[in-house]
Design an enzyme around this catalytic site. Structure first.
Site, PDB file in Angstrom:
ATOM      1  N   CYS A   1       3.599   7.586  21.406  1.00 58.58           N
ATOM      2  CA  CYS A   1       2.594   8.009  22.378  1.00 58.58           C
ATOM      3  C   CYS A   1       1.402   8.520  21.586  1.00 58.58           C
ATOM      4  CB  CYS A   1       3.150   9.111  23.270  1.00 58.58           C
ATOM      5  SG  CYS A   1       2.063   9.484  24.673  1.00 58.58           S
TER       6      CYS A   1
ATOM      7  N   LYS B   1       8.511   7.458  34.616  1.00 54.44           N
ATOM      8  CA  LYS B   1       8.156   8.807  34.143  1.00 54.44           C
ATOM      9  C   LYS B   1       7.116   9.398  35.078  1.00 54.44           C
ATOM     10  CE  LYS B   1       6.030  11.227  30.279  1.00 54.44           C
ATOM     11  NZ  LYS B   1       5.643  11.191  28.870  1.00 54.44           N
TER      12      LYS B   1
ATOM     13  N   LYS C   1      12.611  10.148  34.113  1.00 57.77           N
ATOM     14  CA  LYS C   1      12.154  11.395  33.508  1.00 57.77           C
ATOM     15  C   LYS C   1      11.178  12.077  34.449  1.00 57.77           C
ATOM     16  CE  LYS C   1       9.393  12.967  29.722  1.00 57.77           C
ATOM     17  NZ  LYS C   1       8.464  12.645  28.707  1.00 57.77           N
TER      18      LYS C   1
HETATM   19  C1  PBG Z   1       4.553  12.448  25.550  1.00 60.10           C
HETATM   20  C2  PBG Z   1       5.829  12.994  26.045  1.00 60.10           C
HETATM   21  C3  PBG Z   1       6.048  14.071  26.914  1.00 60.10           C
HETATM   22  C4  PBG Z   1       7.419  14.245  26.963  1.00 60.10           C
HETATM   23  C5  PBG Z   1       8.000  13.273  26.161  1.00 60.10           C
HETATM   24  N1  PBG Z   1       7.000  12.496  25.615  1.00 60.10           N
HETATM   25  C6  PBG Z   1       5.129  15.000  27.609  1.00 60.10           C
HETATM   26  C7  PBG Z   1       4.114  14.510  28.556  1.00 60.10           C
HETATM   27  O1  PBG Z   1       4.133  13.370  29.008  1.00 60.10           O
HETATM   28  O2  PBG Z   1       3.235  15.328  28.841  1.00 60.10           O
HETATM   29  C8  PBG Z   1       8.113  15.349  27.727  1.00 60.10           C
HETATM   30  C9  PBG Z   1       9.438  15.731  27.205  1.00 60.10           C
HETATM   31  C10 PBG Z   1       9.939  17.050  27.651  1.00 60.10           C
HETATM   32  O3  PBG Z   1       9.328  17.782  28.459  1.00 60.10           O
HETATM   33  O4  PBG Z   1      11.016  17.393  27.182  1.00 60.10           O
HETATM   34  N2  PBG Z   1       3.815  11.688  26.423  1.00 60.10           N
END
Ligand code: PBG
Length: 318
Positions: free
Chosen positions: A113, A188, A241
């Site tokens: 990411c 997600k 997620k």
């Molecule tokens: C990055 C990402 C996030 C999480 C995993 N990869 C945060 C977001 O999208 O803001 C969240 C994981 C967690 O809260 O344990 N994009």
């Protein structure tokens, strides 16, 4: 008389009837490696998890392997934020040192990411008009190849940009990594439950929020469509997620795609248990195990959880 309680009267009978047996190989332990960190730093809310530098991450992995963890998900946190042209040297270094020290005794997934890399904390390259999709996909594909070259076992895109899985898949294939799987964060949601993570990964958006690219919790068909699309683009594994707020989607996604779908027990869910336990309001271990059984009951093939390293002590077998 019909007595449903009869089969719950002893541990033997309860175990005989248990439908959600699983093993440690289906639990994935996330960890954070922060470039240039002098010493480890605690992560508020995430019991048993700290921000690592490379040497401390190596020690933690050694301990985790001894505790039967075999699946790991790396979150690389670079020290220099940029807006494009991201540099993967420090992540490559982390991956190759892990590979060198532990060989194939672990399976190493890399979260892919841009939010930990960008000055603004969004998961994309931006201009005044918003997301520059093509540049973003190019950066993601470049990261995936860099991570695979350094020795990653799998790529795990969490950005939610349209088309990322297809683009990452072709970049991997073109560079000879056709056996490196993609575990997509396919369904997600935009969520409040990522709070503790964003401190750990230094990735909170500096303006606005992520609702343009992450999913709307009110929308079930869109949530399933996002996973179906990842499957069509060549994802090998799918994921929901946050896990607990997506339980109803796991089986439908599996049934629609034929692919296995896991659940990410995100930082805010795990942190909720930690904080309740710190206040003496629940028993942490039992509550954690309870949530894992629920993910399994809902059909999750695998669980990403900050507590994977506790599984052995919780009695989860190989
Ligand atoms: C990055 C990402 C996030 C999480 C995993 N990869 C945060 C977001 O999208 O803001 C969240 C994981 C967690 O809260 O344990 N994009």
């Amino acid at each position: 008389m019909k007595r449903l309680m009869r089969l719950r009267a002893s541990q033997h009978l309860r175990d005989l009837c248990a439908e959600t047996e699983f093993n440690r190989a289906q639990l994935i332990q996330p960890f954070f490696v922060v470039e240039g960190l002098n010493q480890t730093e605690p992560i508020p809310g995430l019991r048993g998890n700290v921000r690592h530098n490379i040497p401390s991450a190596l020690k933690q992995i050694e301990k985790d392997l001894a505790d039967g963890v075999t699946q790991f998900l790396l979150f690389p946190v670079p020290s220099m934020k940029k807006d494009s042209g991201f540099d993967h040297q420090s992540t490559r270094e982390t991956i190759s040192q892990i590979r060198k020290q532990f060989g194939n005794s672990l399976c190493l997934w890399i979260d892919t990411c841009l939010c930990s890399y960008t000055t603004h904390g969004h998961c994309a390259v931006l201009d005044e008009k918003g997301i520059k999709l093509d540049e973003t996909l190019e950066e993601l594909a470049r990261s995936a190849v860099a991570f695979a070259e350094a020795g990653a076992d799998g790529i795990s895109p969490s950005d939610m940009m349209d088309g990322r899985v297809g683009r990452i898949r072709s970049a991997l294939d073109e560079n000879g990594f056709n056996l490196v799987p993609v575990m997509s964060y396919s369904t997600k949601f935009a969520s409040n439950f990522y709070g503790p993570f964003r401190n750990a990964a230094d990735s909170a958006p500096q303006f606005g929020d992520r609702r343009h690219y992450q999913l709307d919790v009110r929308n079930r068909s869109g949530a399933i469509a996002a996973s179906v699309r990842c499957a069509e683009e060549g994802a090998d594994l799918l994921m929901v997620k946050p896990g607990l707020t997506s339980l109803d989607l796991i089986r439908p996604i599996h049934e629609r795609t034929g692919l296995q779908c896991g659940a990410y027990q995100v930082s805010g869910e795990f942190g909720g248990l930690s904080v309740l336990a710190d206040q003496g309001l629940i028993k942490f271990d039992e509550a954690l195990l309870e949530t894992w059984h629920v993910f399994k009951r809902a059909g999750a093939q695998y669980i990403i959880t900050y507590g994977a390293r506790y599984a052995k002590s919780l009695g989860i077998g190989r």
